[in-house]
Design a protein around this motif. Structure first.
Motif, short mmCIF file in Angstrom:
data_model
loop_
_atom_site.label_atom_id
_atom_site.label_comp_id
_atom_site.label_asym_id
_atom_site.label_seq_id
_atom_site.Cartn_x
_atom_site.Cartn_y
_atom_site.Cartn_z
N GLY A 130 40.19 40.36 38.41
CA GLY A 130 39.40 41.06 39.40
C GLY A 130 40.06 42.40 39.67
N THR A 131 39.30 43.33 40.18
CA THR A 131 39.83 44.65 40.51
C THR A 131 39.40 45.01 41.93
OG1 THR A 131 39.68 45.34 38.20
CG2 THR A 131 39.90 47.08 39.83
N ILE A 132 40.37 45.36 42.74
CA ILE A 132 40.07 45.81 44.10
C ILE A 132 39.76 47.30 44.09
CG2 ILE A 132 41.01 46.07 46.45
CD1 ILE A 132 42.65 43.48 45.86
N THR A 133 40.58 48.04 43.36
CA THR A 133 40.37 49.47 43.14
C THR A 133 41.16 49.81 41.88
OG1 THR A 133 40.36 51.67 44.17
CG2 THR A 133 42.30 50.29 44.56
N GLU A 134 41.01 51.00 41.38
CA GLU A 134 41.70 51.38 40.14
C GLU A 134 43.19 51.08 40.22
OE1 GLU A 134 42.63 55.33 37.46
OE2 GLU A 134 40.95 55.40 38.85
N GLY A 135 43.66 50.29 39.26
CA GLY A 135 45.08 49.95 39.19
C GLY A 135 45.50 48.78 40.05
N VAL A 136 44.57 48.19 40.80
CA VAL A 136 44.90 47.05 41.66
C VAL A 136 44.07 45.85 41.21
CG1 VAL A 136 45.09 46.20 44.03
CG2 VAL A 136 45.36 48.65 43.58
N GLU A 137 44.59 45.18 40.18
CA GLU A 137 43.91 44.02 39.62
C GLU A 137 44.58 42.74 40.12
OE1 GLU A 137 45.20 46.41 37.38
OE2 GLU A 137 43.31 47.49 37.12
N PHE A 138 43.87 41.62 39.94
CA PHE A 138 44.43 40.33 40.32
C PHE A 138 43.83 39.25 39.44
CE2 PHE A 138 40.66 41.00 42.86
CZ PHE A 138 40.00 39.80 42.78
N ASP A 139 44.57 38.16 39.28
CA ASP A 139 44.06 37.03 38.51
C ASP A 139 44.06 35.73 39.31
OD1 ASP A 139 46.75 36.40 38.60
OD2 ASP A 139 47.06 36.43 36.45
N THR A 140 44.55 35.80 40.55
CA THR A 140 44.66 34.63 41.40
C THR A 140 44.18 34.97 42.80
OG1 THR A 140 46.57 33.86 40.14
CG2 THR A 140 46.29 32.92 42.33
N ILE A 141 43.44 34.03 43.39
CA ILE A 141 43.02 34.17 44.78
C ILE A 141 43.61 32.99 45.53
CG2 ILE A 141 41.09 34.36 46.40
CD1 ILE A 141 39.39 35.39 44.04
N ALA A 142 44.16 33.25 46.70
CA ALA A 142 44.81 32.20 47.48
C ALA A 142 44.13 32.02 48.82
CB ALA A 142 46.29 32.53 47.68
N VAL A 181 44.49 29.70 43.41
CA VAL A 181 43.44 29.26 42.50
C VAL A 181 43.14 30.40 41.53
CG1 VAL A 181 41.04 28.43 42.35
CG2 VAL A 181 42.46 27.77 44.30
N SER A 182 42.93 30.05 40.28
CA SER A 182 42.53 31.04 39.28
C SER A 182 41.28 31.77 39.78
CB SER A 182 42.26 30.33 37.96
OG SER A 182 41.84 31.25 36.99
N SER A 183 41.26 33.08 39.63
CA SER A 183 40.16 33.86 40.21
C SER A 183 38.79 33.45 39.68
CB SER A 183 40.39 35.36 39.99
OG SER A 183 40.47 35.66 38.62
N ASP A 184 38.73 32.96 38.44
CA ASP A 184 37.43 32.56 37.90
C ASP A 184 36.94 31.22 38.44
OD1 ASP A 184 39.45 31.24 36.48
OD2 ASP A 184 38.32 31.19 34.62
N LYS A 185 37.79 30.48 39.13
CA LYS A 185 37.42 29.17 39.69
C LYS A 185 37.30 29.20 41.22
CE LYS A 185 37.84 26.87 35.76
NZ LYS A 185 36.81 26.06 35.16
N PHE A 186 37.75 30.27 41.84
CA PHE A 186 37.83 30.33 43.29
C PHE A 186 36.46 30.23 43.96
CE2 PHE A 186 38.22 32.28 47.48
CZ PHE A 186 39.34 31.64 47.97
N GLY A 187 35.44 30.84 43.38
CA GLY A 187 34.10 30.84 43.97
C GLY A 187 33.56 29.44 44.22
N ALA A 188 33.81 28.54 43.30
CA ALA A 188 33.33 27.17 43.46
C ALA A 188 34.01 26.49 44.64
CB ALA A 188 33.56 26.36 42.18
N THR A 226 44.47 37.98 47.54
CA THR A 226 44.73 37.94 46.10
C THR A 226 46.23 37.95 45.84
OG1 THR A 226 44.73 40.33 45.79
CG2 THR A 226 42.59 39.19 45.63
N ILE A 227 46.58 37.43 44.66
CA ILE A 227 47.99 37.42 44.24
C ILE A 227 48.02 37.90 42.79
CG2 ILE A 227 50.01 35.98 43.73
CD1 ILE A 227 49.09 34.06 45.89
N MET A 228 49.02 38.71 42.48
CA MET A 228 49.20 39.17 41.11
C MET A 228 50.69 39.36 40.84
SD MET A 228 47.50 39.89 38.46
CE MET A 228 47.61 40.75 36.92
#
Length: 127
Positions: free
Chosen positions: A17-29, A85-92, A123-125
């Motif tokens: 996921g990207t919050i803004t340019e250069g601020v990506e994440f792969d985990t949501i907590a 949680v992995s960012s692609d699974k967090f929505g569920a 988010t966590i990265m």
């Protein structure tokens, strides 16, 4: 004696996921937190830990969970549970209302000496 070459392991790339340019994440907590009292030999803290133990297996079974951490601060009397949680699974999990969150927080708030029961999502990265 021959040596066999192993094919390199390929890891499926995580959804970023990207919050803004250069601020990506792969985990949501999701964080569950409260304040506990030092009264009665820290009984509220002990009860909060027992409650966490009672739901921990269910939390760890959430699809996409990469870790569950418990944080306790003896100075500011914080008790926190952070489920990553992995960012692609967090929505569920969000759609499932972060189960067993509602039950856990209700019981947590009913413990004598527990106050300021709150939640936060972030988010966590790794850097």
């Amino acid at each position: 004696m021959g040596t066999e070459e192993k094919e390199p392991e390929t890891k499926k790339p995580k959804t970023m996921g990207t919050i803004t340019e250069g601020v990506e994440f792969d985990t949501i907590a999701r964080e569950w937190r409260c304040k506990w009292s030092a009264d009665n030999d820290k009984k509220s803290l002990a009860e909060a830990q027992k409650l966490l133990n009672s739901v921990l297996d269910d939390v760890k079974k959430v699809d996409g969970v990469t870790g569950v951490q418990r944080i306790v601060c003896g100075g500011c009397l914080d008790f926190k549970v952070i489920t990553s949680v992995s960012s692609d699974k967090f929505g569920a999990w969000d759609e499932a209302k972060f189960a067993p969150e509602e039950e856990f927080l209700g019981k947590l708030g009913a413990i004598d000496g527990i106050s300021t029961v709150e939640t936060q999502t972030f988010t966590i990265m790794p850097m």
